[in-house]
Enzyme design. Structure first.
Site, mmCIF file in Angstrom:
data_model
loop_
_atom_site.group_PDB
_atom_site.id
_atom_site.type_symbol
_atom_site.label_atom_id
_atom_site.label_comp_id
_atom_site.label_asym_id
_atom_site.label_seq_id
_atom_site.Cartn_x
_atom_site.Cartn_y
_atom_site.Cartn_z
ATOM 1 N N SER A 154 -27.426 -41.235 -17.066
ATOM 2 C CA SER A 154 -26.438 -40.154 -17.114
ATOM 3 C C SER A 154 -26.411 -39.632 -18.546
ATOM 4 C CB SER A 154 -25.061 -40.729 -16.770
ATOM 5 O OG SER A 154 -24.029 -39.838 -17.155
ATOM 6 N N TYR A 199 -17.735 -46.832 -16.752
ATOM 7 C CA TYR A 199 -18.913 -46.030 -16.378
ATOM 8 C C TYR A 199 -19.796 -45.762 -17.607
ATOM 9 C CZ TYR A 199 -21.617 -42.223 -14.219
ATOM 10 O OH TYR A 199 -22.625 -41.424 -13.731
HETATM 11 P P1 NAD Z 1 -22.948 -40.254 -4.687
HETATM 12 O O1 NAD Z 1 -21.605 -40.888 -4.643
HETATM 13 O O2 NAD Z 1 -23.217 -39.042 -3.851
HETATM 14 O O3 NAD Z 1 -24.080 -41.314 -4.368
HETATM 15 C C1 NAD Z 1 -24.048 -42.646 -4.826
HETATM 16 C C2 NAD Z 1 -24.780 -43.499 -3.823
HETATM 17 O O4 NAD Z 1 -24.774 -44.856 -4.280
HETATM 18 C C3 NAD Z 1 -24.096 -43.487 -2.452
HETATM 19 O O5 NAD Z 1 -25.109 -43.442 -1.456
HETATM 20 C C4 NAD Z 1 -23.379 -44.829 -2.443
HETATM 21 O O6 NAD Z 1 -23.131 -45.331 -1.140
HETATM 22 C C5 NAD Z 1 -24.398 -45.677 -3.188
HETATM 23 N N1 NAD Z 1 -23.862 -46.971 -3.623
HETATM 24 C C6 NAD Z 1 -22.690 -47.240 -4.240
HETATM 25 N N2 NAD Z 1 -22.546 -48.553 -4.417
HETATM 26 C C7 NAD Z 1 -23.667 -49.133 -3.896
HETATM 27 C C8 NAD Z 1 -24.123 -50.473 -3.788
HETATM 28 N N3 NAD Z 1 -23.381 -51.501 -4.221
HETATM 29 N N4 NAD Z 1 -25.327 -50.699 -3.206
HETATM 30 C C9 NAD Z 1 -26.086 -49.682 -2.747
HETATM 31 N N5 NAD Z 1 -25.704 -48.396 -2.814
HETATM 32 C C10 NAD Z 1 -24.513 -48.135 -3.394
HETATM 33 O O7 NAD Z 1 -23.183 -39.899 -6.228
HETATM 34 P P2 NAD Z 1 -24.447 -39.264 -6.993
HETATM 35 O O8 NAD Z 1 -23.894 -38.235 -7.885
HETATM 36 O O9 NAD Z 1 -25.539 -38.920 -6.058
HETATM 37 O O10 NAD Z 1 -24.861 -40.510 -7.904
HETATM 38 C C11 NAD Z 1 -26.150 -41.071 -7.908
HETATM 39 C C12 NAD Z 1 -26.449 -41.621 -9.306
HETATM 40 O O11 NAD Z 1 -26.489 -40.520 -10.232
HETATM 41 C C13 NAD Z 1 -25.407 -42.599 -9.852
HETATM 42 O O12 NAD Z 1 -26.063 -43.640 -10.545
HETATM 43 C C14 NAD Z 1 -24.600 -41.739 -10.817
HETATM 44 O O13 NAD Z 1 -24.009 -42.500 -11.831
HETATM 45 C C15 NAD Z 1 -25.697 -40.832 -11.349
HETATM 46 N N6 NAD Z 1 -25.202 -39.603 -11.975
HETATM 47 C C16 NAD Z 1 -24.600 -38.613 -11.249
HETATM 48 C C17 NAD Z 1 -24.144 -37.459 -11.893
HETATM 49 C C18 NAD Z 1 -23.495 -36.323 -11.165
HETATM 50 O O14 NAD Z 1 -23.046 -35.368 -11.822
HETATM 51 N N7 NAD Z 1 -23.398 -36.332 -9.850
HETATM 52 C C19 NAD Z 1 -24.306 -37.328 -13.280
HETATM 53 C C20 NAD Z 1 -24.904 -38.355 -13.996
HETATM 54 C C21 NAD Z 1 -25.361 -39.487 -13.331
#
Ligand code: NAD
Length: 264
Positions: free
Chosen positions: A149, A162
């Site tokens: 991130s 986080y």
């Molecule tokens: P999201 O909530 O749509 O997806 C997260 C996924 O992780 C979901 O499928 C959830 O069920 C799964 N998950 C959570 N705990 C879990 C576990 N214990 N075992 C297996 N799966 C698990 O969110 P996203 O935005 O798609 O996030 C995906 C990644 O991207 C994360 O690591 C997040 O930190 C990172 N990220 C997202 C953003 C953003 O702006 N959306 C920015 C920076 C980083």
């Protein structure tokens, strides 16, 4: 670009993981769609991937559970023969001001976002080291891509669990990259900025929230999951074979200190 390769994407039934799993399939890889809750959504992702004529199946596992991660990779080796790409994407937020944050909120985020990536990387690396390079498949013996991130480097008040987990992912990635490069294994990270997914719906779902968010994004738009998915496919491909131990920020310029565009 990834024809014949076997990819595992964690947290692949939502947001960035979903888009990444589909993009891997489109690029020719066979894909394991990991999920922890939401089997129906995971099955739909599998259907989308199979439409590209490659193989896919959904696998339920909690990435913070050592045995479940080991079983996930063992099944993959049994069903697909091996693993070439591990995308450690699963993550979550449990936001709170420091003085209100419970140990459970701190621990949950560290367990999933940091320990989960350690476990996924370790299990994949064991198979990469055992198998080595297969020239017809890829110049590398395996690729580990950590979903980090912008908060790997930008402090974030009210989200110390986080931000600490993502700062940790940065050092996890670099250390593993150093340790595994002699085995021809490439470890890198993707650092998304603000991407439209369920994890941050509050930040973009109203016009006011989106306008406030856009002040942090020089490029002037919130990112889409495909912006990240395309970067992951490129990072996994041999086009980027000489990229080792790097975090690729995909953030519309969020890490450029946009406050200094007019101040400072
Ligand atoms: P999201 O909530 O749509 O997806 C997260 C996924 O992780 C979901 O499928 C959830 O069920 C799964 N998950 C959570 N705990 C879990 C576990 N214990 N075992 C297996 N799966 C698990 O969110 P996203 O935005 O798609 O996030 C995906 C990644 O991207 C994360 O690591 C997040 O930190 C990172 N990220 C997202 C953003 C953003 O702006 N959306 C920015 C920076 C980083």
């Amino acid at each position: 670009m990834l024809r014949g390769q076997k990819a595992c994407v964690t947290g692949a039934n939502s947001g960035i993981g979903l888009a990444t799993a589909v993009a891997m399939g489109r690029a020719g890889a066979d894909v394991v769609v990991n999920y922890v809750v939401g089997a129906d959504e995971a099955d739909k992702v599998v259907e989308q991937i199979e439409a590209f004529g490659v193989r896919a199946y959904a696998h339920e596992a909690d990435v913070s559970d050592e045995q479940q991660v080991a079983d996930m990779v063992a099944r993959m080796v049994k069903e697909f023969g091996t693993i070439d790409i591990m995308v450690a994407n699963a993550g979550l937020q449990r936001d709170s001001a420091l003085t209100e944050m419970t140990l459970a909120e701190w621990q949950k985020v560290i367990d999933v976002n940091l320990t989960g990536q350690f476990l996924c990387a370790r299990e994949a690396a064991k198979e990469f080291v055992r198998r080595g390079v297969v020239e017809e498949v890829s110049r590398s013996a395996g690729k580990i891509i950590c979903m980090s991130s912008v908060h790997q480097i930008i402090p974030w008040s009210g989200h110390v669990n986080y931000a600490s987990s993502k700062g940790g992912v940065g050092m996890l990635m670099q250390t593993l990259a150093q340790e595994l490069a002699p085995h021809k294994i490439r470890v890198n990270a993707i650092g998304p900025g603000a991407i439209r997914t369920p994890i941050n719906r509050d930040a973009w779902s109203t016009p006011q929230a989106e306008a406030s968010l856009l002040q942090l994004i020089p490029y002037g738009r919130v990112g889409d999951p495909d912006d990240i998915a395309n970067a992951v496919v490129a990072m996994a491909s041999d086009l980027l074979d000489y990229v080792v131990g790097t975090t690729l920020y995909v953030d519309g310029g969020m890490t450029l200190f946009p406050g200094f565009a007019t101040g400072g």
